[in-house]
Design an enzyme around this catalytic site. Structure first.
Site, PDB file in Angstrom:
ATOM      1  N   GLN A  42       0.781  -1.173  -0.116  1.00 46.91           N
ATOM      2  CA  GLN A  42       0.144  -0.027   0.095  1.00 46.91           C
ATOM      3  C   GLN A  42       0.847   1.232   0.089  1.00 46.91           C
ATOM      4  O   GLN A  42       0.418   2.168  -0.610  1.00 46.91           O
ATOM      5  CB  GLN A  42      -0.773   0.208   1.296  1.00 46.91           C
ATOM      6  CG  GLN A  42      -2.204  -0.819   1.178  1.00 46.91           C
ATOM      7  CD  GLN A  42      -3.135  -0.662   2.274  1.00 46.91           C
ATOM      8  OE1 GLN A  42      -3.067  -1.470   3.273  1.00 46.91           O
ATOM      9  NE2 GLN A  42      -4.037   0.048   2.113  1.00 46.91           N
ATOM     10  N   GLN A  45       2.183   1.983  -3.500  1.00 53.37           N
ATOM     11  CA  GLN A  45       1.064   2.522  -4.410  1.00 53.37           C
ATOM     12  C   GLN A  45       0.913   3.737  -4.125  1.00 53.37           C
ATOM     13  O   GLN A  45       0.297   4.615  -4.897  1.00 53.37           O
ATOM     14  CB  GLN A  45       0.062   1.402  -4.262  1.00 53.37           C
ATOM     15  CG  GLN A  45      -1.194   1.928  -5.210  1.00 53.37           C
ATOM     16  CD  GLN A  45      -0.700   1.848  -6.538  1.00 53.37           C
ATOM     17  OE1 GLN A  45       0.085   0.740  -7.203  1.00 53.37           O
ATOM     18  NE2 GLN A  45      -1.131   2.608  -7.716  1.00 53.37           N
ATOM     19  N   GLU A  46       0.789   3.976  -2.655  1.00 52.91           N
ATOM     20  CA  GLU A  46      -0.018   5.518  -2.316  1.00 52.91           C
ATOM     21  C   GLU A  46       1.057   6.649  -2.490  1.00 52.91           C
ATOM     22  O   GLU A  46       0.635   7.737  -2.888  1.00 52.91           O
ATOM     23  CB  GLU A  46      -0.404   5.237  -0.869  1.00 52.91           C
ATOM     24  CG  GLU A  46      -1.451   4.413  -0.448  1.00 52.91           C
ATOM     25  CD  GLU A  46      -2.817   5.041  -0.818  1.00 52.91           C
ATOM     26  OE1 GLU A  46      -2.898   5.992  -1.227  1.00 52.91           O
ATOM     27  OE2 GLU A  46      -3.709   4.459  -0.686  1.00 52.91           O
ATOM     28  N   SER A  47       2.492   6.297  -2.212  1.00 52.18           N
ATOM     29  CA  SER A  47       3.278   7.396  -1.953  1.00 52.18           C
ATOM     30  C   SER A  47       4.628   7.050  -2.803  1.00 52.18           C
ATOM     31  O   SER A  47       5.537   8.034  -2.752  1.00 52.18           O
ATOM     32  CB  SER A  47       3.466   8.076  -0.649  1.00 52.18           C
ATOM     33  OG  SER A  47       4.107   7.024   0.049  1.00 52.18           O
ATOM     34  N   TYR A 175      -6.583   0.186  -8.076  1.00 52.92           N
ATOM     35  CA  TYR A 175      -6.023  -0.051  -6.755  1.00 52.92           C
ATOM     36  C   TYR A 175      -5.706  -1.274  -6.216  1.00 52.92           C
ATOM     37  O   TYR A 175      -4.778  -1.924  -5.667  1.00 52.92           O
ATOM     38  CB  TYR A 175      -6.547   0.959  -5.685  1.00 52.92           C
ATOM     39  CG  TYR A 175      -6.154   1.134  -4.277  1.00 52.92           C
ATOM     40  CD1 TYR A 175      -4.714   1.917  -4.283  1.00 52.92           C
ATOM     41  CD2 TYR A 175      -6.371   0.521  -3.359  1.00 52.92           C
ATOM     42  CE1 TYR A 175      -4.254   2.055  -2.819  1.00 52.92           C
ATOM     43  CE2 TYR A 175      -5.666   0.646  -2.035  1.00 52.92           C
ATOM     44  CZ  TYR A 175      -4.738   1.589  -1.899  1.00 52.92           C
ATOM     45  OH  TYR A 175      -3.939   1.603  -0.608  1.00 52.92           O
TER      46      TYR A 175
END
Length: 201
Positions: A42, A45-47, A175
């Site tokens: 995560q 993928q997020e940042s 996502y």
């Protein structure tokens, strides 16, 4: 345009090593049931493991937590990695409880949880209601993902069973797919417990 001193993917790899112990600690002490490698998937993928990242929607930090979500768990400084990951872990814990009451199968439930982290549980519940209305299985992600995609179309986001309106359904669907692929990759290559403590500073 000047060339970045550190290529983005190389920087992401370096930051991943920096935050490994932090993600492991949160997975163990806040989310005893969850793999730290899923949190790491995560975070990428997020940042791309950038603790100063900010999205167009205002999500902040390593796990791209919205300020309202942080406040829900008493956390204000979302650019501080430990507080950001704690807020994300608390949110994941909340979503697990939310979906545990609705989706019995743990593998299916994980997909609903991840989609909810991205777009919010209300939109996912809308997609479940659309699935049920049209004769599909509201507890099966492959059915619900289709209806989540339809929530960008007026004829569906204005349907009487929809309570949360328009959603960019492609974003949570993509996502979920990307997180699960990266998680599988991490499970093959990354140990669950880091060998040494590498604290985020």
């Amino acid at each position: 345009m000047s060339t970045p001193l550190v290529p983005p993917l190389l920087a992401a790899a370096s930051n991943a090593a920096l935050y490994t112990f932090l993600l492991y600690t949160m997975a163990v002490f806040v989310l005893a049931w969850l793999s730290s490698r899923l949190l790491a998937a995560q975070a990428f993928q997020e940042s791309r493991f950038d603790a100063r990242a900010r999205s167009w929607a205002g999500a902040r930090g390593l796990m791209q937590v919205m300020p309202a979500t942080g406040r829900q768990f008493g956390i204000e400084d979302l650019y501080e990695p430990e507080r950001n990951v704690e807020a994300a872990a608390r949110f994941v814990e909340y979503l697990e409880g939310f979906w545990a009451e609705r989706i019995a199968d743990p593998d299916e439930r994980l997909r609903f949880l991840l989609a909810s982290y991205n777009v919010g549980p209300g939109h996912v519940e809308d997609a479940r209601r659309l699935a049920e209305k049209h004769g599909d299985d509201p507890d099966r992600w492959t059915d619900v993902r289709y209806w989540l995609l339809q929530k960008s179309k007026r004829r569906y986001y204005t349907d009487p069973v929809v309570r949360h309106g328009f959603a960019r359904g492609l974003e949570p669907v993509t996502y979920v797919d990307r997180i699960l692929r990266r998680f599988a990759h991490y499970r093959d290559l990354v140990p669950e417990r880091p060998a040494t403590r590498t604290a985020a500073r």
